[in-house]
Structures are given as C-alpha cells and as structure tokens.
Write an enzyme that holds these catalytic residues in place. Structure first.
Site, short mmCIF file in Angstrom:
data_model
loop_
_atom_site.label_atom_id
_atom_site.label_comp_id
_atom_site.label_asym_id
_atom_site.label_seq_id
_atom_site.Cartn_x
_atom_site.Cartn_y
_atom_site.Cartn_z
N SER A 41 87.55 80.30 149.99
CA SER A 41 86.18 79.60 150.14
C SER A 41 86.44 78.29 151.16
O SER A 41 87.36 77.27 151.03
CB SER A 41 85.79 78.58 148.71
OG SER A 41 84.87 77.86 149.18
N HIS B 55 84.50 83.36 151.79
CA HIS B 55 83.59 82.80 151.00
C HIS B 55 82.87 81.54 151.82
O HIS B 55 83.56 80.80 151.85
CB HIS B 55 83.86 82.51 149.65
CG HIS B 55 82.92 82.41 148.74
ND1 HIS B 55 82.32 83.37 147.67
CD2 HIS B 55 82.23 81.16 148.21
CE1 HIS B 55 81.24 82.59 147.01
NE2 HIS B 55 81.52 81.43 147.32
N ASP C 102 80.06 78.72 150.97
CA ASP C 102 79.52 77.90 149.89
C ASP C 102 78.11 77.38 150.56
O ASP C 102 78.44 76.06 151.22
CB ASP C 102 80.11 77.10 149.07
CG ASP C 102 81.21 77.71 148.24
OD1 ASP C 102 80.85 78.23 147.37
OD2 ASP C 102 82.09 77.40 148.24
N MET D 107 75.28 75.13 150.67
CA MET D 107 74.40 74.10 149.78
C MET D 107 73.45 73.35 150.59
O MET D 107 73.57 72.88 151.71
CB MET D 107 75.47 72.93 149.42
CG MET D 107 76.38 73.70 148.61
SD MET D 107 77.86 72.55 147.87
CE MET D 107 79.27 73.57 147.44
N ASP E 169 84.46 82.18 140.28
CA ASP E 169 84.57 81.05 141.41
C ASP E 169 84.71 79.59 140.54
O ASP E 169 83.60 79.38 139.83
CB ASP E 169 83.42 81.23 142.36
CG ASP E 169 83.45 80.06 143.37
OD1 ASP E 169 84.34 79.40 143.39
OD2 ASP E 169 82.47 80.09 144.04
#
Length: 216
Positions: A7, A32, A34, A36, A174
């Site tokens: 990540s 990955h 993330d 947001m 995760d």
C-alpha cells in the site's frame, strides 16, 4: 502463491515513482492505492492524476481502493488513469450491482470492500458477480493500525461461502498485516495481503514481501 499488494499510503510521497519501481523489483504482485476523500474517511490521499503520473513506473496491476462517498462519480477517472482493479465499499449508499457491472464492462476488475463493524452478510448478494472481496482488518483512514483479530471470523465466513458456492473471487485482507498476522489471514482463506507500514518501514522491501508469503 499468495499475492502481496504493497500500500503506497506508507511509501515516501516525495519519490513515489522510485518507490513503485522498488516494490515492483522486490516481487510485489499488485500495487494498492488507498484513495481517501476526507469525508468517507478522515484523511485525504491520492487522486487519479497521481496514478496516471506513476503508471509508467510499473507493469503490475494497480488497485484503486475508493474510500470515498460517491465512487460512482469517480471510479471511471481512476480506471482511465491506469487502475486495473476498482474497490467499492459496501457502506456506500448506491446501486452496487449496477456499479460492479459497469466496472467489469469497462474491462476492469470489481472489488467489494467491507469495514470491520459491518455485518459480513451484507456482501453476500454480490459475491456471485464480483472479482474480489477486500476485508478490512482495521478501520480505514490511516496506516500503521493494529490488526483487529475479531475480523478473522469474517474471513472464515467468506471463505466458507466461496467454497460452498464454488465461486472464484479472490479474498484480500487489508490492515495491520505483518509477518505474524499474515499467517492468520492466509490460514483462514486470504489470497491477497495488503501491507503498507510493514513493508515500507523495512530497509529490504524484498525481504519484507517474502516474509508475508506463508503457505497454507
């Protein structure tokens, strides 16, 4: 072979391209992101332009985990920027079946994501059509959190459902993944492990990635 998805939330943001190159050479299987929005979760991270700018640094699949309030407005932007997998939360209020089919029709893999407090039964109606399930073992928003062991029961239930229905979706886990919790996730059915802080806090990315690949 268990797949490892570093990540980038825990990478050095000042040199993301270089970090992506390093984890690709170190043996990662996918990367990955993330994503947001500061609303669905209390943090702000990547936009589609970031994915697009570093797409050239790796030929691995890019996964956009959309922790955003209105994924139906933005998933296509991430797909066009280079994301191969689009993750949509079950907690979002939208027509999940329509979005899943749209993503797949667009040539991308669709992933349904579930947070720790949400009953696992909520994702059952979608398991016959999705490509992946992402089970969060921390409450999303920030990296470096500790693995929530109570969520292991969800991994078991989804694995059992997959076996009973003879389905082929992959199970991804995760949150708080390290060389110990990875074994627990794998033993209970995980195929893909997302790890951020554990991988990027080490000096040798390959050593960290390899240490996560427990055999069932």
């Amino acid at each position: 072979m268990i797949k490892i998805a570093p990540s980038l939330l825990s990478a050095d943001f000042s040199k993301l391209g270089e970090e992506v190159e390093k984890i690709t050479k170190a043996g990662a299987d996918l990367i990955h992101f993330d994503v947001m929005d500061g609303h669905f979760v209390p943090n702000l991270t990547f936009g589609p332009m970031i994915l697009e700018s570093i797409r050239k640094y790796s030929n691995l699949p890019f996964e956009a985990h959309l922790m955003i309030t209105n994924p139906e407005r933005y998933w296509k932007k991430f797909a066009d920027a280079g994301a191969d997998i689009i993750g949509i939360h079950i907690e979002c209020e939208l027509d999940h079946i329509s979005i899943i089919k749209e993503i797949q029709k667009y040539g991308k893999k669709a992933c349904i994501v579930i947070n720790p407090p949400t009953p696992v039964e909520k994702i059952y109606p979608f398991l016959e059509i999705i490509d992946m399930v992402l089970i969060m073992t921390v409450n999303p928003g920030f990296g470096g959190q500790k693995f929530i062991y109570q969520v292991v029961e969800k991994i078991k239930k989804v694995t059992k459902y997959r076996e009973e229905k003879r389905l082929k979706f992959e199970i991804e886990v995760d949150g708080g993944i390290n060389d110990q919790t990875s074994k627990i996730a794998i033993e209970n059915g995980a195929d893909i492990l997302v790890a951020g802080n554990y991988i990027f806090s080490g000096k040798d990315y390959k050593e960290r990635i390899d240490s996560l690949r427990w055999k069932r």
